[in-house]
Structure formats: C-alpha cells, structure tokens
Design a protein around this motif. Structure first.
Motif, PDB file in Angstrom:
ATOM      1  N   SER A   1      -9.161   7.599  -5.002  1.00 29.51           N
ATOM      2  CA  SER A   1      -9.416   8.359  -3.775  1.00 29.51           C
ATOM      3  C   SER A   1      -9.141   9.838  -3.977  1.00 29.51           C
TER       4      SER A   1
ATOM      5  N   LEU B   1      -4.652  -1.654  -5.016  1.00 27.35           N
ATOM      6  CA  LEU B   1      -4.350  -0.556  -4.106  1.00 27.35           C
ATOM      7  C   LEU B   1      -3.980   0.715  -4.872  1.00 27.35           C
TER       8      LEU B   1
ATOM      9  N   GLU C   1      -6.063   4.103  -4.577  1.00 25.64           N
ATOM     10  CA  GLU C   1      -5.380   5.344  -4.191  1.00 25.64           C
ATOM     11  C   GLU C   1      -5.632   6.441  -5.213  1.00 25.64           C
TER      12      GLU C   1
ATOM     13  N   ALA D   1      -1.777   3.612   5.106  1.00 25.20           N
ATOM     14  CA  ALA D   1      -1.284   2.229   5.050  1.00 25.20           C
ATOM     15  C   ALA D   1      -1.315   1.560   6.416  1.00 25.20           C
TER      16      ALA D   1
ATOM     17  N   PHE E   1      -0.195   5.036  -0.655  1.00 27.64           N
ATOM     18  CA  PHE E   1      -0.902   5.266   0.592  1.00 27.64           C
ATOM     19  C   PHE E   1      -0.002   6.064   1.551  1.00 27.64           C
TER      20      PHE E   1
ATOM     21  N   ALA F   1       0.824  -1.207   0.000  1.00 25.26           N
ATOM     22  CA  ALA F   1       0.000   0.000   0.000  1.00 25.26           C
ATOM     23  C   ALA F   1       0.860   1.261   0.000  1.00 25.26           C
ATOM     24  N   ARG F   2       1.934   1.233   0.776  1.00 28.56           N
ATOM     25  CA  ARG F   2       2.831   2.396   0.789  1.00 28.56           C
ATOM     26  C   ARG F   2       3.457   2.605  -0.586  1.00 28.56           C
TER      27      ARG F   2
ATOM     28  N   PRO G   1      -5.863   7.540   1.468  1.00 29.20           N
ATOM     29  CA  PRO G   1      -5.886   6.346   2.319  1.00 29.20           C
ATOM     30  C   PRO G   1      -4.548   6.149   3.043  1.00 29.20           C
TER      31      PRO G   1
ATOM     32  N   VAL H   1      -5.649  -1.875   5.369  1.00 25.38           N
ATOM     33  CA  VAL H   1      -5.308  -2.330   4.021  1.00 25.38           C
ATOM     34  C   VAL H   1      -5.988  -3.668   3.732  1.00 25.38           C
TER      35      VAL H   1
END
Length: 315
Positions: free
Chosen positions: A263, A256, A260, A272, A207, A202-203, A270, A277
C-alpha cells in the motif's frame, strides 16, 4: 439513540419570563425550571425508557414541575406523549459538590413522538385561531397511527433481537449452516469475535489504528459492505464464510503485512477496521475474482486492488 439537542435560555427570554405581570420570583435563578434544556430522541420506546431511568438515577427530579405523558390517562384518548423532567444536580454526588441548585429540563421521546409534537406544535400552537374540529380529529387520528407505529417498531425490534440470540446459540454450538444475512453475520461476528482478532493482527502488521464511529449508523455500513462482498464471492452460508476466513487465518499476518507494505507504494495507509480487515483477507483469498468495480463498490480506494496484486507477487 437517534440524537440529542440542547439549548440555554437567552437573557431576553429569561427577562421576559420573570418580569411578567403575574410573575413573582423571589429567587429567579433557583425558581425558573428551564434555564437550559436537553431533548433526547430515540428510535424505540425501550430506548426512551432506558434514558428516562438513567436521568432518574443521576439527577434529582422535581416531580411537581415535571410532566410524564408516557402513559395516557384516558385509554380512549390519543395525543402528545413524551417525558419532560425538570432536574437538579444531586448535591450528594462528589463531582457536583458546590454546584448551584439551578434547574434544567430534559425531554425524552421517540422519533415518532417527536414527529407528532412538531406537527402538533406547528398546526395548533402557532395558529392564531382555534383549530377546527375536523382538523383536530385528523390530528388525533394521526397520533393514534404514530402510537401504533411505536408499538410495531418495538415488536420488530424484539423479533430481531430474538433471531439474533437464536443465531448466536447456533453459532456457539457449531451449527453454521445458516443462510448468510445481516442478522446471521452479526451473530457470527459477535459470538466468534474473529473480526476483532484479525484487526489486532492488522495493527501488528502496520495498519493504522481504527476508532469506531459513534452516533448515527456506527459501523453499520462496514458490516453491510462485508455482507455484500461475501454475497459477491458466492458465500451463501455462515459456514462458507467461516471456512473462507479459516483458510486465510494461518497466513493472515503475512498477507496483511504484504498488503500494508504494498500500500505504501500507492500512497495510502490501510486502517484496522475489523470489518474491512475481513474484507481485505477475503479479497486476497479470491484475488482472481477481484475487479476494480468490486473494489469501488465496497468503498475502498482503487489502490487497494493494486496493493493486493502487488502483495501477491511479493509473497
């Protein structure tokens, strides 16, 4: 650990202490043992014992002025139980060299011992007359119940840790047909670390970095929300959750990234959070079952549902 609270002795209180009629201080700053104080309140006896050991390891303990009422002297007596250490900085420690040799007091107790101490202090020590024998008996009976409560909390804690260890061993051996509850969920996450792996994905997908909460509760709310979502989606066993996450794992990065990007169209970024997640991936996997009420119930902004829908159309 529940909480800590500290205070420094006021100048007025310090003056009153050293100027008493029967007080003779040659070196007041060196002789007064409670220039400042720290109280540590824990949930369990084991935590209090661990804190006490930590204090003993890092400070010089003034045994003459310290009070250890952890173990009552008389087995048939109940009352105040706590540890009061008068401590001084250890001059042999490099980081403390040159520090003055003044004293401080550290009190360590469980939350139930703390409750007893506050009630006892309010009733007996702030009373202007001696407490009647019936009331003293009531107080000591309450103390016995609270001591029993501490022991029961410890027993429950040990049983919980034993169940967690058993769950972790089953997960480690691939035996995932375990009823999904808060204990088995935590064991699964601790043993597999899948939430941390997907949080890194996610990072990398954009995120915002997540900083774990410190203090009361920690990440408990997020884990509880993850369990709630799994139940809402009909995942009743650890294996069912595991299979669902494995189904999304190969495409997790792309999902993801799309979430992102989508979003941004709705004005939020969002985070992480490892547990959130997993929830986002589960919501995406079951997007046909995702409702605004479910999103709201999990503590997410309503825009997340819109982002998931938008991400679906873009993939």
């Amino acid at each position: 650990m529940l909480y800590t609270a500290g205070r420094a002795k006021s100048v007025r209180s310090f003056y009153r202490k050293i100027s008493g009629r029967n007080k003779q201080y040659v070196d007041p700053l060196g002789q007064v043992t409670d220039l400042c104080g720290l109280r540590v309140v824990t949930y369990h006896l084991e935590e209090a014992e661990a804190v006490a050991a930590l204090v003993r390891d890092h400070f010089d303990i003034d045994l003459e002025n310290s009070v250890d009422k952890w173990k009552p002297v008389d087995p048939d007596r109940f009352g105040y139980r706590s540890i009061h250490y008068v401590v001084r900085i250890d001059p042999s420690r490099l980081e403390f060299r040159g520090s003055p040799r003044m004293s401080a007091e550290i009190q360590i107790r469980t939350i139930l011992q703390h409750a007893w101490a506050e009630i006892d202090h309010l009733v007996r020590y702030k009373s202007h007359s001696a407490v009647s024998e019936p009331l003293q008996r009531d107080l000591f009976r309450l103390s016995a119940l609270l001591e029993l409560g501490d022991l029961e909390f410890s027993r429950i804690r040990e049983a919980f840790l034993a169940r967690m260890q058993a769950h972790r061993e089953r997960v480690r051996n691939g035996a995932l047909d375990i009823v999904l509850d808060i204990e088995s969920l935590r064991a699964y996450l601790q043993e597999t670390g899948i939430h941390r792996v997907l949080a890194e994905e996610a990072r990398s997908a954009g995120f915002r970095p997540y900083v774990s909460e410190v203090g009361f509760g920690g990440d408990d709310d997020a884990v509880s929300s993850l369990l709630l979502l799994a139940k809402e989606l009909g995942l009743k066993t650890v294996r069912a959750l595991h299979d669902e996450l494995q189904n999304s794992r190969s495409s997790a990065r792309f999902i993801l990234e799309y979430v992102e990007n989508a979003s941004e169209d709705f004005g939020f970024i969002p985070v992480a959070n490892p547990y959130e997640v997993l929830m986002i991936l589960l919501l995406y996997q079951r997007r046909d079952s995702t409702t605004p009420a479910l999103i709201h119930g999990l503590g997410f902004p309503s825009e997340l549902g819109d982002a998931i829908v938008l991400a679906t159309t873009r993939m």
